[in-house]
Design a protein around this motif. Structure first.
Motif, mmCIF file in Angstrom:
data_model
loop_
_atom_site.group_PDB
_atom_site.id
_atom_site.type_symbol
_atom_site.label_atom_id
_atom_site.label_comp_id
_atom_site.label_asym_id
_atom_site.label_seq_id
_atom_site.Cartn_x
_atom_site.Cartn_y
_atom_site.Cartn_z
ATOM 1 N N PHE A 162 0.829 -1.198 0.000
ATOM 2 C CA PHE A 162 0.000 0.000 0.000
ATOM 3 C C PHE A 162 0.871 1.258 0.000
ATOM 4 O O PHE A 162 0.658 2.171 -0.794
ATOM 5 N N VAL A 163 1.856 1.304 0.864
ATOM 6 C CA VAL A 163 2.730 2.474 0.956
ATOM 7 C C VAL A 163 3.518 2.650 -0.338
ATOM 8 O O VAL A 163 3.617 3.757 -0.870
ATOM 9 N N ALA A 164 4.052 1.560 -0.873
ATOM 10 C CA ALA A 164 4.822 1.640 -2.117
ATOM 11 C C ALA A 164 3.946 2.129 -3.265
ATOM 12 O O ALA A 164 4.348 2.995 -4.051
ATOM 13 N N SER A 165 2.735 1.594 -3.372
ATOM 14 C CA SER A 165 1.820 2.015 -4.439
ATOM 15 C C SER A 165 1.473 3.488 -4.297
ATOM 16 O O SER A 165 1.416 4.222 -5.291
ATOM 17 N N THR A 166 1.241 3.922 -3.068
ATOM 18 C CA THR A 166 0.911 5.325 -2.828
ATOM 19 C C THR A 166 2.068 6.234 -3.228
ATOM 20 O O THR A 166 1.858 7.295 -3.818
ATOM 21 N N LEU A 167 3.290 5.822 -2.943
ATOM 22 C CA LEU A 167 4.457 6.614 -3.340
ATOM 23 C C LEU A 167 4.552 6.743 -4.859
ATOM 24 O O LEU A 167 4.838 7.826 -5.384
ATOM 25 N N VAL A 168 4.305 5.644 -5.560
ATOM 26 C CA VAL A 168 4.359 5.669 -7.021
ATOM 27 C C VAL A 168 3.258 6.573 -7.564
ATOM 28 O O VAL A 168 3.496 7.422 -8.441
ATOM 29 N N ILE A 169 2.049 6.433 -7.040
ATOM 30 C CA ILE A 169 0.926 7.258 -7.497
ATOM 31 C C ILE A 169 1.215 8.733 -7.226
ATOM 32 O O ILE A 169 0.993 9.588 -8.090
ATOM 33 N N ARG A 170 1.702 9.037 -6.036
ATOM 34 C CA ARG A 170 1.987 10.436 -5.704
ATOM 35 C C ARG A 170 3.019 11.024 -6.675
ATOM 36 O O ARG A 170 2.867 12.146 -7.149
ATOM 37 N N HIS A 171 4.062 10.259 -6.956
ATOM 38 C CA HIS A 171 5.079 10.743 -7.900
ATOM 39 C C HIS A 171 4.449 11.058 -9.257
ATOM 40 O O HIS A 171 4.715 12.109 -9.854
ATOM 41 N N LEU A 172 3.609 10.153 -9.755
ATOM 42 C CA LEU A 172 2.983 10.357 -11.058
ATOM 43 C C LEU A 172 2.058 11.570 -11.058
ATOM 44 O O LEU A 172 2.047 12.351 -12.017
ATOM 45 N N VAL A 173 1.291 11.747 -9.979
ATOM 46 C CA VAL A 173 0.383 12.901 -9.898
ATOM 47 C C VAL A 173 1.188 14.191 -9.800
ATOM 48 O O VAL A 173 0.843 15.197 -10.428
ATOM 49 N N GLU A 174 2.275 14.188 -9.034
ATOM 50 C CA GLU A 174 3.123 15.387 -8.943
ATOM 51 C C GLU A 174 3.722 15.730 -10.301
ATOM 52 O O GLU A 174 3.764 16.909 -10.691
ATOM 53 N N ALA A 175 4.175 14.722 -11.037
ATOM 54 C CA ALA A 175 4.747 14.972 -12.365
ATOM 55 C C ALA A 175 3.679 15.510 -13.320
ATOM 56 O O ALA A 175 3.934 16.436 -14.093
ATOM 57 N N LEU A 176 2.469 14.963 -13.251
ATOM 58 C CA LEU A 176 1.380 15.443 -14.093
ATOM 59 C C LEU A 176 0.999 16.879 -13.733
ATOM 60 O O LEU A 176 0.806 17.709 -14.627
ATOM 61 N N ALA A 177 0.921 17.171 -12.443
ATOM 62 C CA ALA A 177 0.601 18.540 -12.007
ATOM 63 C C ALA A 177 1.648 19.514 -12.518
ATOM 64 O O ALA A 177 1.315 20.600 -13.013
#
Length: 101
Positions: free
Chosen positions: A51-66
């Motif tokens: 869960f934590v690893a997936s959240t880190l990956v998702i956060r990185h992708l959302v930050e890059a998209l933003a």
């Protein structure tokens, strides 16, 4: 948890290669292997670490998209979360149409 991040990236890498039923058949063995390892205790703390690893990956992708869109993180996340929920609803409707709960 850190051990699971590469496994999460592996699953995403395999998933984005699946465009046809033939791709799914070709990659299903690799996907099953990585998925089994990622969810189990073999790569750290099991599901909580996943869960934590997936959240880190998702956060990185959302930050890059933003950053790419020139938006703040909350605006991008709100838009993408709404799009995910709309897509989920379409998937549910398709499942219901095919008698899948």
């Amino acid at each position: 948890m850190a051990e699971k991040v590469p496994a999460v990236l592996s699953v995403i890498s395999l998933e984005v290669q699946i465009k046809t039923p033939e791709d799914l058949e070709r990659l299903s063995g690799d996907l099953d292997l990585v998925t089994r390892d990622i969810a189990g205790p073999t790569l750290g703390m099991g599901p909580p670490a996943l869960f934590v690893a997936s959240t880190l990956v998702i956060r990185h992708l959302v930050e890059a998209l933003a950053d790419t869109c020139g938006e703040d993180l909350e605006t991008t996340w709100g838009r993408e979360a709404a799009a995910i929920m709309q897509n989920l609803e379409r998937l549910r409707e398709g499942d219901q149409a095919h008698g899948i709960d």
